[in-house]
Design a protein around this motif. Structure first.
Motif, PDB file in Angstrom:
ATOM      1  N   PRO A  32     -16.436  -1.512   1.262  1.00  0.00           N
ATOM      2  CA  PRO A  32     -16.881  -1.963   2.594  1.00  0.00           C
ATOM      3  C   PRO A  32     -16.728  -3.473   2.804  1.00  0.00           C
ATOM      4  N   ALA A  33     -17.084  -4.267   1.823  1.00  0.00           N
ATOM      5  CA  ALA A  33     -16.967  -5.722   1.955  1.00  0.00           C
ATOM      6  C   ALA A  33     -15.498  -6.142   2.014  1.00  0.00           C
ATOM      7  N   LEU A  34     -14.652  -5.496   1.224  1.00  0.00           N
ATOM      8  CA  LEU A  34     -13.230  -5.825   1.243  1.00  0.00           C
ATOM      9  C   LEU A  34     -12.582  -5.398   2.556  1.00  0.00           C
ATOM     10  N   ASP A  35     -12.991  -4.249   3.091  1.00  0.00           N
ATOM     11  CA  ASP A  35     -12.461  -3.815   4.382  1.00  0.00           C
ATOM     12  C   ASP A  35     -12.879  -4.774   5.492  1.00  0.00           C
ATOM     13  N   ALA A  36     -14.102  -5.282   5.432  1.00  0.00           N
ATOM     14  CA  ALA A  36     -14.553  -6.265   6.428  1.00  0.00           C
ATOM     15  C   ALA A  36     -13.719  -7.545   6.337  1.00  0.00           C
ATOM     16  N   LEU A  37     -13.379  -7.968   5.129  1.00  0.00           N
ATOM     17  CA  LEU A  37     -12.543  -9.154   4.943  1.00  0.00           C
ATOM     18  C   LEU A  37     -11.142  -8.920   5.516  1.00  0.00           C
ATOM     19  N   HIS A  39     -10.377  -6.865   7.941  1.00  0.00           N
ATOM     20  CA  HIS A  39     -10.530  -6.840   9.401  1.00  0.00           C
ATOM     21  C   HIS A  39     -10.650  -8.259   9.962  1.00  0.00           C
ATOM     22  N   GLU A  40     -11.440  -9.094   9.289  1.00  0.00           N
ATOM     23  CA  GLU A  40     -11.607 -10.492   9.718  1.00  0.00           C
ATOM     24  C   GLU A  40     -10.265 -11.232   9.691  1.00  0.00           C
ATOM     25  N   ALA A  41      -9.498 -11.025   8.647  1.00  0.00           N
ATOM     26  CA  ALA A  41      -8.195 -11.690   8.535  1.00  0.00           C
ATOM     27  C   ALA A  41      -7.233 -11.173   9.594  1.00  0.00           C
ATOM     28  N   GLY A  42      -7.291  -9.884   9.894  1.00  0.00           N
ATOM     29  CA  GLY A  42      -6.418  -9.314  10.906  1.00  0.00           C
ATOM     30  C   GLY A  42      -6.686  -9.887  12.294  1.00  0.00           C
ATOM     31  N   ALA A  43      -7.919 -10.295  12.537  1.00  0.00           N
ATOM     32  CA  ALA A  43      -8.282 -10.864  13.832  1.00  0.00           C
ATOM     33  C   ALA A  43      -8.061 -12.374  13.885  1.00  0.00           C
ATOM     34  N   LEU A  49       1.589 -12.475   9.677  1.00  0.00           N
ATOM     35  CA  LEU A  49       1.540 -11.055   9.336  1.00  0.00           C
ATOM     36  C   LEU A  49       1.686 -10.852   7.832  1.00  0.00           C
ATOM     37  N   GLU A  50       2.533 -11.668   7.194  1.00  0.00           N
ATOM     38  CA  GLU A  50       2.716 -11.550   5.744  1.00  0.00           C
ATOM     39  C   GLU A  50       1.415 -11.823   5.008  1.00  0.00           C
ATOM     40  N   ALA A  51       0.676 -12.843   5.447  1.00  0.00           N
ATOM     41  CA  ALA A  51      -0.585 -13.181   4.791  1.00  0.00           C
ATOM     42  C   ALA A  51      -1.585 -12.030   4.944  1.00  0.00           C
ATOM     43  N   CYS A  52      -1.634 -11.439   6.123  1.00  0.00           N
ATOM     44  CA  CYS A  52      -2.544 -10.304   6.336  1.00  0.00           C
ATOM     45  C   CYS A  52      -2.156  -9.114   5.466  1.00  0.00           C
ATOM     46  N   ARG A  53      -0.847  -8.852   5.357  1.00  0.00           N
ATOM     47  CA  ARG A  53      -0.391  -7.733   4.527  1.00  0.00           C
ATOM     48  C   ARG A  53      -0.676  -7.980   3.053  1.00  0.00           C
ATOM     49  N   VAL A  54      -0.483  -9.212   2.595  1.00  0.00           N
ATOM     50  CA  VAL A  54      -0.750  -9.533   1.186  1.00  0.00           C
ATOM     51  C   VAL A  54      -2.248  -9.403   0.908  1.00  0.00           C
ATOM     52  N   LEU A  55      -3.094  -9.891   1.808  1.00  0.00           N
ATOM     53  CA  LEU A  55      -4.537  -9.754   1.604  1.00  0.00           C
ATOM     54  C   LEU A  55      -4.926  -8.284   1.565  1.00  0.00           C
ATOM     55  N   ARG A  56      -4.352  -7.486   2.453  1.00  0.00           N
ATOM     56  CA  ARG A  56      -4.646  -6.045   2.459  1.00  0.00           C
ATOM     57  C   ARG A  56      -4.225  -5.414   1.135  1.00  0.00           C
ATOM     58  N   ALA A  57      -3.053  -5.797   0.631  1.00  0.00           N
ATOM     59  CA  ALA A  57      -2.578  -5.244  -0.648  1.00  0.00           C
ATOM     60  C   ALA A  57      -3.489  -5.648  -1.793  1.00  0.00           C
ATOM     61  N   VAL A  58      -3.952  -6.898  -1.793  1.00  0.00           N
ATOM     62  CA  VAL A  58      -4.858  -7.358  -2.852  1.00  0.00           C
ATOM     63  C   VAL A  58      -6.198  -6.635  -2.744  1.00  0.00           C
ATOM     64  N   ALA A  59      -6.744  -6.573  -1.545  1.00  0.00           N
ATOM     65  CA  ALA A  59      -8.068  -5.980  -1.361  1.00  0.00           C
ATOM     66  C   ALA A  59      -8.072  -4.477  -1.602  1.00  0.00           C
ATOM     67  N   ARG A  60      -6.950  -3.833  -1.399  1.00  0.00           N
ATOM     68  CA  ARG A  60      -6.880  -2.377  -1.604  1.00  0.00           C
ATOM     69  C   ARG A  60      -6.297  -2.026  -2.962  1.00  0.00           C
ATOM     70  N   THR A  61      -6.360  -2.966  -3.873  1.00  0.00           N
ATOM     71  CA  THR A  61      -5.892  -2.717  -5.233  1.00  0.00           C
ATOM     72  C   THR A  61      -6.766  -1.637  -5.866  1.00  0.00           C
ATOM     73  N   ARG A  62      -6.118  -0.692  -6.478  1.00  0.00           N
ATOM     74  CA  ARG A  62      -6.831   0.380  -7.162  1.00  0.00           C
ATOM     75  C   ARG A  62      -6.885   0.049  -8.650  1.00  0.00           C
ATOM     76  N   ASN A  91      -5.362 -19.017   1.004  1.00  0.00           N
ATOM     77  CA  ASN A  91      -6.207 -19.990   0.320  1.00  0.00           C
ATOM     78  C   ASN A  91      -6.594 -21.127   1.256  1.00  0.00           C
ATOM     79  N   ALA A  92      -5.635 -21.607   2.037  1.00  0.00           N
ATOM     80  CA  ALA A  92      -5.890 -22.728   2.945  1.00  0.00           C
ATOM     81  C   ALA A  92      -6.922 -22.383   4.010  1.00  0.00           C
ATOM     82  N   HIS A  93      -7.000 -21.111   4.381  1.00  0.00           N
ATOM     83  CA  HIS A  93      -7.944 -20.702   5.425  1.00  0.00           C
ATOM     84  C   HIS A  93      -9.214 -20.077   4.859  1.00  0.00           C
ATOM     85  N   GLY A  94      -9.394 -20.143   3.536  1.00  0.00           N
ATOM     86  CA  GLY A  94     -10.642 -19.718   2.917  1.00  0.00           C
ATOM     87  C   GLY A  94     -10.758 -18.251   2.559  1.00  0.00           C
TER      88      GLY A  94
END
Length: 132
Positions: A32-37, A39-43, A49-62, A91-94
């Motif tokens: 839940p916390a990773l999904d919220a992150l 969503h926040e990045a997507g907005a 788009l690449e940064a959002c996709r990379v964050l999604r890939a990192v956060a959805r790591t199994r 990293n630059a945007h926290g």
């Protein structure tokens, strides 16, 4: 057979710290916390788009995935050369600092050439300080 290094001498080194079911449960608890992150990045209009996709890939790591550069690029559908750029942007945007707060094991597993800026501790003025 090598008498100096018997075959099973270091078998315990490969034993995972957590069993697979415990690891899966730990990852599920963070979802839940990773999904919220994500969503926040997507907005966030500052992120590519690449940064959002990379964050999604990192956060959805199994538990069975790694965060090696090539695998991360494949899972993010991003060119391998763009992944370090996207991670630097996050990293630059926290976002990597937030990721480190939510799931330190994920941020620690990122490619080592990407420095993660830790979130600065908030500064608090003493209660008796003069604000005028």
């Amino acid at each position: 057979m090598n008498d100096v290094h018997p075959a099973a001498a270091h078998a315990g080194w490969a034993t995972p710290v957590m069993d697979p079911l415990s690891r899966a449960a730990a990852f599920a608890a963070l979802r839940p916390a990773l999904d919220a992150l994500i969503h926040e990045a997507g907005a966030d209009s500052r992120l590519s788009l690449e940064a959002c996709r990379v964050l999604r890939a990192v956060a959805r790591t199994r538990p069975e995935h790694t965060l090696a550069l090539a695998e991360l690029a494949a899972r993010a559908s991003t060119a391998k050369g763009q992944v370090p750029v996207a991670l630097s942007e996050l990293n630059a945007h926290g976002y990597l600092a937030q990721l480190a707060h939510i799931a330190p094991h994920l941020s620690a597993a990122l490619p080592s050439h990407i420095p993660v800026t830790r979130a600065a501790a908030p500064t608090v003025e003493p209660a008796g300080a003069d604000t005028a």
